[in-house]
Design an enzyme around this catalytic site. Structure first.
Site, short mmCIF file in Angstrom:
data_model
loop_
_atom_site.label_atom_id
_atom_site.label_comp_id
_atom_site.label_asym_id
_atom_site.label_seq_id
_atom_site.Cartn_x
_atom_site.Cartn_y
_atom_site.Cartn_z
N ARG A 153 14.32 4.65 1.00
CA ARG A 153 14.39 5.98 1.38
C ARG A 153 15.22 6.27 2.77
NH1 ARG A 153 8.38 7.96 4.04
NH2 ARG A 153 8.16 5.91 5.17
N HIS A 187 7.57 10.07 -4.47
CA HIS A 187 6.98 11.02 -3.28
C HIS A 187 7.25 12.36 -3.38
CE1 HIS A 187 4.43 11.52 0.48
NE2 HIS A 187 4.40 10.24 0.61
N ARG A 217 11.57 14.14 5.93
CA ARG A 217 10.28 14.64 5.72
C ARG A 217 10.17 15.62 4.66
NH1 ARG A 217 5.83 12.04 6.01
NH2 ARG A 217 6.19 11.47 8.03
N GLU A 245 2.51 12.30 -6.53
CA GLU A 245 3.55 11.30 -6.46
C GLU A 245 3.37 10.36 -7.80
OE1 GLU A 245 3.21 9.15 -2.66
OE2 GLU A 245 2.35 10.94 -1.92
N ASP A 296 -6.02 11.40 0.45
CA ASP A 296 -5.08 10.23 0.23
C ASP A 296 -5.36 9.56 -0.47
OD1 ASP A 296 -2.89 8.57 0.61
OD2 ASP A 296 -3.06 8.27 2.84
N GLN A 356 6.40 0.70 5.80
CA GLN A 356 5.70 1.76 4.96
C GLN A 356 6.40 2.39 4.07
OE1 GLN A 356 2.57 3.21 4.90
NE2 GLN A 356 2.68 5.46 4.89
C1 BG6 Z 1 1.46 8.95 0.93
C2 BG6 Z 1 0.51 7.88 1.47
O1 BG6 Z 1 2.06 8.52 -0.10
O2 BG6 Z 1 2.53 9.09 2.13
C3 BG6 Z 1 -0.17 8.30 2.83
O3 BG6 Z 1 -0.29 7.52 0.31
C4 BG6 Z 1 1.07 8.44 3.80
O4 BG6 Z 1 -0.80 7.33 3.25
C5 BG6 Z 1 1.82 9.49 3.41
O5 BG6 Z 1 0.56 8.97 4.88
C6 BG6 Z 1 3.26 9.76 4.14
O6 BG6 Z 1 3.93 8.47 4.49
P1 BG6 Z 1 5.34 8.44 5.59
O7 BG6 Z 1 5.57 7.14 5.88
O8 BG6 Z 1 6.34 9.35 4.81
O9 BG6 Z 1 4.67 9.22 6.91
#
Ligand code: BG6
Length: 349
Positions: A89, A202, A66, A306, A247, A84
């Protein structure tokens, strides 16, 4: 005594995960974990950290780290059938010891080339549904298991060559401490199969106080709002400021975007190429509390902007290569509002 600065060093990071430390002669540095091919630190020549990494980040597969700069590939967000933000990653990347020639010459010695090649497991889930189907049929738990398993292994190796790709990532520190990431993704399919993906760097920027931050370069643009079923809106007014969860996927953005941090008197300039879109994300208090790997108040000290290719997925024919580049600089904020040329930014103090 001699504070010798090795430009590239491979060492152990948190939980014994391998990381590469890049050091530039004037003092800036960066760290890249092989897990995720993820930049987790970028410091200027005063040793100040410029990226945000959560104090609760879990440096342990399969959870993505994170903070820093996760790579979203082959899918951004939930725009597809994969997990997601795709799987790049949370894969372990390798050091690419013999990368093909790099077109942009850099005088810096502080760079590293990484490569992500799909494993057979990866090939089951992407890029082609029929690969997955094929594999499921072949590895079914029926009689004649040994025979079936051998077939499966055999066909999997064929599938890998039919549907394959290579993802090369160069992370480099420029002489002035700029951080440059270049991704080269090649469709290596031998059977004429196209490769389609979405992508994002990101980046989690470290900011002093989110309510004192503004983003310039996205005014009046269209965006897809992830908080409203990806509905399309047009941004109004001046620079973007923050007072609640955001977002948004801004589409067809300019190649330069600036993040002005008034309190820190610092401006980040993002320059991007091959990445038409820009996602802006801050989870704010409620979502922050819902994330296990994110501190309750940490949303105040981060902002994700991003560089991305989301609205129009990239499609590569066999043999074709795509390149997506992002260059980050951090300059003192005597930044002149509305002016995105980093050279002018420096001159305007
Ligand atoms: C962003 C998305 O890029 O990443 C969000 O637009 C998302 O919708 C955020 O909540 C974090 O994503 P993750 O999977 O790392 O918790």
């Amino acid at each position: 005594m001699s504070s010798e600065r090795v430009p590239v060093e491979l060492c152990k990071g948190i939980n014994g995960l391998e990381k590469v430390v890049l050091r530039e002669v004037r003092g800036s540095s960066a760290e890249v974990y092989l897990y995720g091919g993820q930049v987790t630190s970028w410091k200027n020549d005063h040793g100040e950290e410029l990226l945000f990494v959560s104090s609760k980040a879990i440096f342990k597969p399969p959870k993505a780290i994170r903070g820093g700069i996760p790579i979203c590939f082959p899918q951004f967000g939930n725009h597809g059938s994969l997990e997601q933000h795709g799987f790049a990653r949370n894969r372990v990347w390798s050091i690419d010891i013999d990368p093909p020639p790099f077109p942009t010459n850099t005088s810096s010695r502080a760079f590293i080339d990484l490569i992500l090649k799909p494993s057979e497991e990866d090939m089951k889930i992407w890029p082609h549904r029929w690969c997955s189907f094929f594999n499921t049929c072949l590895s079914g738990n029926n009689d004649g298991q040994t025979h079936c398993f051998c077939l499966s292994e055999f066909y999997l190796s064929i599938i890998v060559s039919i549907c394959s790709y290579e993802f090369r990532l160069r992370v480099a520190l420029g002489p002035g401490g700029d951080l440059m990431l270049t991704s080269r993704i090649r469709n290596t399919s031998t059977e004429g199969k196209p490769l389609t993906f979405t992508f994002a760097y990101h980046t989690y920027f470290s900011v002093s106080d989110i309510s004192e931050v503004r983003v310039e370069g996205l005014e009046t643009l269209d965006y897809l709002d992830n908080l409203q079923n990806k509905e399309r809106f047009t941004e109004q007014g001046d620079a973007i400021t923050f007072e609640s969860e955001v977002d948004k996927i801004y589409v067809s953005t300019p190649t330069k975007i600036a993040i002005l941090d008034h309190e820190k008197k610092r401006t980040f300039v993002i320059r991007k190429d091959g990445l038409p879109d820009a996602v802006v994300w801050n989870p704010w208090d409620k979502k922050a509390k819902a994330m296990a790997d994110f501190g309750d108040d940490e949303y105040k000290h981060m902002l994700c902007v991003e560089a991305a290719a989301v609205e129009k997925p990239i499609t590569l024919k066999p043999g074709e290569e795509w390149r997506g580049r992002q260059e980050l600089s951090a300059v003192p904020s005597s930044y002149c509002s509305g002016q995105l040329d980093p050279q002018k930014v420096l001159q305007c103090s």
